[in-house]
Scaffold this motif. Structure first.
Motif, PDB file in Angstrom:
ATOM      1  N   LEU A 127       0.752  -1.098   0.128  1.00  0.00           N
ATOM      2  CA  LEU A 127       0.146  -0.300   0.235  1.00  0.00           C
ATOM      3  C   LEU A 127       0.934   0.737  -0.101  1.00  0.00           C
ATOM      4  N   ARG A 128       1.663   1.760   0.773  1.00  0.00           N
ATOM      5  CA  ARG A 128       2.828   2.248   0.741  1.00  0.00           C
ATOM      6  C   ARG A 128       3.028   2.645  -0.951  1.00  0.00           C
ATOM      7  N   PHE A 129       4.214   1.921  -1.401  1.00  0.00           N
ATOM      8  CA  PHE A 129       4.187   2.205  -3.022  1.00  0.00           C
ATOM      9  C   PHE A 129       2.357   2.570  -3.493  1.00  0.00           C
ATOM     10  N   GLY A 130       1.901   1.530  -3.942  1.00  0.00           N
ATOM     11  CA  GLY A 130       0.400   1.909  -4.267  1.00  0.00           C
ATOM     12  C   GLY A 130      -0.057   3.295  -4.348  1.00  0.00           C
ATOM     13  N   VAL A 131       0.512   4.063  -2.512  1.00  0.00           N
ATOM     14  CA  VAL A 131      -0.605   5.229  -2.394  1.00  0.00           C
ATOM     15  C   VAL A 131       0.657   6.091  -3.218  1.00  0.00           C
ATOM     16  N   ALA A 132       2.197   6.213  -2.846  1.00  0.00           N
ATOM     17  CA  ALA A 132       2.778   6.923  -4.411  1.00  0.00           C
ATOM     18  C   ALA A 132       2.911   7.147  -5.950  1.00  0.00           C
ATOM     19  N   TYR A 133       2.814   5.336  -5.805  1.00  0.00           N
ATOM     20  CA  TYR A 133       2.330   5.616  -7.725  1.00  0.00           C
ATOM     21  C   TYR A 133       1.463   6.358  -8.240  1.00  0.00           C
ATOM     22  N   TRP A 134      -0.237   6.027  -6.898  1.00  0.00           N
ATOM     23  CA  TRP A 134      -1.865   6.764  -8.089  1.00  0.00           C
ATOM     24  C   TRP A 134      -1.032   8.489  -8.185  1.00  0.00           C
ATOM     25  N   HIS A 135      -0.406   8.421  -6.952  1.00  0.00           N
ATOM     26  CA  HIS A 135      -0.756  10.197  -6.315  1.00  0.00           C
ATOM     27  C   HIS A 135       0.517  11.292  -7.704  1.00  0.00           C
ATOM     28  N   THR A 136       1.817   9.510  -7.553  1.00  0.00           N
ATOM     29  CA  THR A 136       2.515  10.480  -8.588  1.00  0.00           C
ATOM     30  C   THR A 136       2.465  10.583  -9.583  1.00  0.00           C
ATOM     31  N   PHE A 137       1.750   9.323 -10.297  1.00  0.00           N
ATOM     32  CA  PHE A 137       1.965   8.875 -11.483  1.00  0.00           C
ATOM     33  C   PHE A 137       0.644   8.899 -13.004  1.00  0.00           C
ATOM     34  N   THR A 138       0.114   9.257 -11.675  1.00  0.00           N
ATOM     35  CA  THR A 138      -1.431   9.351 -12.423  1.00  0.00           C
ATOM     36  C   THR A 138      -2.348  10.885 -12.513  1.00  0.00           C
ATOM     37  N   MET A 139      -1.748  11.206 -11.329  1.00  0.00           N
ATOM     38  CA  MET A 139      -1.938  13.106 -10.650  1.00  0.00           C
ATOM     39  C   MET A 139      -1.019  14.176 -11.351  1.00  0.00           C
ATOM     40  N   ASP A 140      -2.094  15.258 -11.781  1.00  0.00           N
ATOM     41  CA  ASP A 140      -1.385  16.622 -12.453  1.00  0.00           C
ATOM     42  C   ASP A 140      -0.194  17.610 -11.169  1.00  0.00           C
ATOM     43  N   GLY A 141      -0.506  17.211 -10.327  1.00  0.00           N
ATOM     44  CA  GLY A 141       0.295  17.723  -9.388  1.00  0.00           C
ATOM     45  C   GLY A 141       0.278  18.855  -8.854  1.00  0.00           C
ATOM     46  N   SER A 142      -1.537  18.249  -9.070  1.00  0.00           N
ATOM     47  CA  SER A 142      -2.588  19.962  -8.459  1.00  0.00           C
ATOM     48  C   SER A 142      -3.054  19.721  -6.596  1.00  0.00           C
ATOM     49  N   ASP A 143      -3.229  20.938  -6.057  1.00  0.00           N
ATOM     50  CA  ASP A 143      -3.073  20.396  -4.724  1.00  0.00           C
ATOM     51  C   ASP A 143      -4.220  21.831  -4.791  1.00  0.00           C
ATOM     52  N   PRO A 144      -5.008  21.492  -3.342  1.00  0.00           N
ATOM     53  CA  PRO A 144      -5.961  22.855  -3.388  1.00  0.00           C
ATOM     54  C   PRO A 144      -6.113  24.261  -3.220  1.00  0.00           C
ATOM     55  N   PHE A 145      -4.309  24.383  -3.821  1.00  0.00           N
ATOM     56  CA  PHE A 145      -3.803  25.778  -3.548  1.00  0.00           C
ATOM     57  C   PHE A 145      -3.707  26.370  -5.047  1.00  0.00           C
ATOM     58  N   GLY A 146      -3.554  25.362  -6.222  1.00  0.00           N
ATOM     59  CA  GLY A 146      -3.233  25.606  -7.330  1.00  0.00           C
ATOM     60  C   GLY A 146      -3.730  24.320  -8.123  1.00  0.00           C
ATOM     61  N   ALA A 147      -3.796  25.473  -9.696  1.00  0.00           N
ATOM     62  CA  ALA A 147      -3.634  23.922 -11.001  1.00  0.00           C
ATOM     63  C   ALA A 147      -2.344  23.371 -10.998  1.00  0.00           C
ATOM     64  N   GLY A 148      -2.762  21.769 -11.473  1.00  0.00           N
ATOM     65  CA  GLY A 148      -1.410  21.106 -11.864  1.00  0.00           C
ATOM     66  C   GLY A 148       0.064  21.250 -12.435  1.00  0.00           C
ATOM     67  N   THR A 149       0.944  21.061 -12.707  1.00  0.00           N
ATOM     68  CA  THR A 149       1.852  21.354 -12.579  1.00  0.00           C
ATOM     69  C   THR A 149       2.685  20.697 -14.147  1.00  0.00           C
ATOM     70  N   MET A 150       1.699  19.250 -13.634  1.00  0.00           N
ATOM     71  CA  MET A 150       2.488  18.384 -14.695  1.00  0.00           C
ATOM     72  C   MET A 150       2.275  17.944 -15.670  1.00  0.00           C
ATOM     73  N   SER A 151       2.856  17.911 -17.053  1.00  0.00           N
ATOM     74  CA  SER A 151       2.093  17.148 -18.522  1.00  0.00           C
ATOM     75  C   SER A 151       3.199  16.500 -18.542  1.00  0.00           C
ATOM     76  N   ARG A 152       2.545  15.127 -18.941  1.00  0.00           N
ATOM     77  CA  ARG A 152       2.999  13.706 -19.099  1.00  0.00           C
ATOM     78  C   ARG A 152       2.722  13.405 -20.729  1.00  0.00           C
ATOM     79  N   GLN A 153       3.468  12.568 -20.838  1.00  0.00           N
ATOM     80  CA  GLN A 153       2.621  12.189 -22.732  1.00  0.00           C
ATOM     81  C   GLN A 153       1.205  11.275 -22.942  1.00  0.00           C
ATOM     82  N   TRP A 154       1.401  10.636 -21.296  1.00  0.00           N
ATOM     83  CA  TRP A 154       0.058   9.609 -21.629  1.00  0.00           C
ATOM     84  C   TRP A 154      -1.471  10.452 -20.469  1.00  0.00           C
TER      85      TRP A 154
END
Length: 83
Positions: free
Chosen positions: A41-68
């Motif tokens: 689970l420790r890895f699963g949570v890190a994977y989900w938020h690191t590779f499937t999200m756009d880097g956004s948080d409650p304070f602003g828009a995402g900063t990550m743009s990936r080819q997928w």
């Protein structure tokens, strides 16, 4: 935990538990292929938020743009990205 000192540790009680503050399916000590669920689970949570999200948080828009990011649904599931 300092923030939730009035909440006792949440334990695994199994699917039959009626306790709303109990794990029913997640048993952190259960092992699968030599690792505990807690380790996976420790890895699963890190994977989900690191590779499937756009880097956004409650304070602003995402900063990550990936080819997928341009794919979604089944297209993403069958996509083979170059190494």
């Amino acid at each position: 935990m300092a923030y939730f000192s009035n909440v006792k540790q949440i334990d695994f009680e199994g699917a039959q538990s009626t306790n709303p503050f109990a794990f029913k399916f997640y048993n952190p000590e259960e092992t699968f292929q030599g690792k505990t669920m807690e380790e996976y689970l420790r890895f699963g949570v890190a994977y989900w938020h690191t590779f499937t999200m756009d880097g956004s948080d409650p304070f602003g828009a995402g900063t990550m743009s990936r080819q997928w990011d341009r794919y979604s649904g089944m297209d993403l599931a069958v996509l083979e990205l170059p190494a």
